[in-house]
Design an enzyme around this catalytic site. Structure first.
Site: not given
Ligand code: ZN
Length: 433
Positions: A81, A134, A302-303
Site C-alpha cells: 500500500s 495510504t 492501490d492493488h
Molecule cells: Zn494490504
C-alpha cells in the site's frame, strides 16, 4: 496528453464538451485499499434486487472508466500500500514500504503538497489510523511506513509555504498523536485546529482547520461496528466543511482503508460491509458533484488483496445469501466462540453466521477450539468461505490491474488502460493549472 487532445479538439473545431478535459476546481480522490475488480463484482451481486431477473448495476458501474497497472519500482510486481499510494500521490513508482520517497529515500512532492502550495484547501480521511500508509503518502515522507510516530510528526512539521500541510484530517490514531515524547493534539490546537475524538461529536467541527481522531489506532471493522457507515458520514462532513473553504478549490483524499484488511483476513462478509461503506462515500461525492459540476471525482485502488474469486472448489455458484447472514468479522466471531462450551457455541454460531451447527461443523469447530484460537479462526473462516463458494489465493496482495472510476469535470482524462502513475500525473496537471 490532455493538452494535446484539447488542442486537437479545438483545431478540428469539434464540440468536445469543455467539461471533458478542462481542469476542475476541486478534486475528490478516493482509494479503496485492496479493492480489486472481484470486490466490486461481489458487491454488485450482494446489492442485487432478487425480485428482478437482471443484476442491477451499482454506483461503481455508473462511473467506471478504465484500469490501472499497480506494479512497484522493484522486481516484485506485487505492490504494497505504501508504494501504491506513493505512485498514486506523486506520479513516481517507489519500493514497497516507501512513504512518498523515491528509491534513494529522497522526498517526492505529493499532489496534496502541490495543492497546498497553490492555496487550495486540503484534507485526508481514512478508517485506518490517519498516519497509515495510504493517507501518509499524501502528506508525509518516510523511508518506512512503519515509522508511525515520525509520520504523524510530519503532519505538523512538514510545512508547505509556512503552513501545516493538511487543513482537515479525519480518521483514527490518537495513540500516535498523544505520546510521552510529544503531544501533537495540543500542538494542532495551538495551531488553531478544532479537535474532537468523539465520533458522535463530529458535528462540533464547524470550520477549518480541524482534526478528528476517533480511535486509538483504527476504527473497528464496519461489520463489527455500531457505526458501519462511518466513512460515508465522514465524507459528507468533509465535503460540507470543504465547501465552506473552497475559494481556491480543494483537494481531498478519502480512503476505504479496511477493504484491504478484510481481504488479508480472507473474510468475505467483512469485505462486503467495507465495500458498502465505501460505496456510500462515493455516492456522497457524486451528489456533491451534481450540485458542484466544477469538481472531479477519481476513484481507484492501490492493488487487489487476497486473490478473491467468486466460485470455488469446482462448484458453479457464489452464494450471496450465505454472506448476507454473517453478522461479525471472523476475528470477532472467533473471539466470541473461543471460550464457549458446545451448547453456547451451537447457538452463537447460528446467530452470527446463519449457518447450521451440524455434526461436521461441530467437529471442525470444537476440534480447532481445543487446538488454538488461530485454529478456530481458520476453521470458522473455511466454513463460511466454503458455504458461500468464496475463493482466496493468498493472505497478501496480488498484481492484477485495478479499476479506475471517474465522474465530473475532467473525467475523460482517466479513460483507458493507465499506469497508476498516469492517474497521479493527470491529477497533478489539473492542480497545477
Ligand atoms: Zn494490504
Amino acid at each position: 496528453m490532455t493538452r494535446k487532445i484539447s488542442a486537437l479538439a479545438f483545431a478540428l473545431g469539434c464540440t468536445l464538451s469543455n467539461s471533458a478535459f478542462a481542469a476542475p476546481k476541486n478534486i475528490i480522490y478516493m482509494i479503496g485499499d485492496g479493492m480489486g475488480p472481484a470486490f466490486t463484482t461481489a458487491y454488485r451481486y450482494m446489492q442485487d434486487d432478487k425480485t428482478t431477473k437482471i443484476v442491477e448495476p451499482t454506483v461503481f458501474d455508473s462511473i467506471l472508466v478504465g484500469m490501472a497497472h499497480t506494479y512497484p519500482d522493484d522486481d516484485t510486481v506485487v505492490t504494497d500500500s505504501a508504494a501504491g499510494a506513493t505512485a498514486l500521490s506523486t506520479a513516481s513508482k517507489s519500493y514497497n514500504g516507501a512513504i512518498a520517497v523515491d528509491t534513494h529515500k529522497k522526498s517526492l512532492k505529493t499532489m496534496l503538497e502541490i495543492a497546498k502550495e497553490r492555496g487550495m484547501t486540503t484534507a485526508l480521511v481514512a478508517t485506518s489510523q490517519i498516519n497509515h500508509a495510504t493517507p501518509a503518502s499524501f502528506a508525509a515522507h518516510n523511508e518506512s511506513r512503519r515509522n508511525y510516530d515520525e509520520i504523524a510528526d510530519d503532519y505538523i512539521d512538514n510545512k508547505i509555504a509556512g503552513k501545516l500541510p493538511v487543513d482537515l484530517m479525519l480518521g483514527g490514531g490518537t495513540k500516535y498523536f498523544i505520546r510521552d515524547d510529544r503531544n501533537l493534539v495540543s500542538e494542532f490546537k495551538e495551531a488553531g485546529y478544532q479537535y474532537t475524538d468523539k465520533f458522535n461529536k463530529l458535528d462540533s467541527l464547524s470550520r477549518l482547520p480541524a482534526l478528528g481522531l476517533f480511535a486509538d489506532v483504527a476504527f473497528p471493522h464496519a461489520i463489527d461496528s455500531d457505526e458501519p457507515k462511518r466513512l460515508t458520514t465522514m465524507t459528507n462532513k468533509t465535503l460540507d466543511l470543504l465547501d465552506k473553504h473552497n475559494e481556491k478549490g480543494f483537494f481531498v483524499m478519502i480512503e476505504g482503508s479496511q477493504i484491504d484488511w478484510c481481504g488479508h483476513a480472507n473474510d468475505i462478509a467483512c469485505a462486503m460491509k467495507e465495500m458498502d461503506d465505501f460505496a456510500g462515500a462515493i455516492k456522497a461525492a457524486k451528489a456533491y458533484i451534481d450540485a458542484n459540476p466544477d469538481t472531479l471525482l477519481v476513484v481507484t485502488a492501490d492493488h487487489s488483496t487476497g486473490g478473491l474469486t467468486l466460485g470455488s472448489n469446482g462448484v458453479y455458484q457464489w452464494k450471496t445469501e450465505v454472506v448476507e447472514q454473517v453478522k461479525a468479522s471472523v476475528k470477532e466471531l472467533t473471539n466470541t466462540l473461543f471460550d464457549m462450551n458446545v451448547d453456547q457455541m451451537a447457538k452463537t454460531w447460528t446467530q452470527l453466521t446463519g449457518l447450521p451447527f451440524d455434526k461436521e461443523t461441530e467437529k471442525a469447530l470444537t476440534g480447532a477450539q481445543k487446538d488454538s484460537k488461530e485454529a478456530l479462526y481458520k476453521a470458522a473462516n473455511k466454513l463460511i468461505n466454503d458455504a458461500s463458494f468464496t475463493g482466496w489465493t493468498t493472505k497478501g496482495h496480488t498484481a492484477i490491474d485495478v479499476q479506475i472510476f471517474a465522474y465530473g469535470q475532467g473525467r475523460d482524462a482517466f479513460i483507458g488502460s493507465l499506469n497508476n502513475t498516469q492517474i497521479a500525473d493527470k491529477l497533478i496537471s489539473f492542480i497545477e493549472k
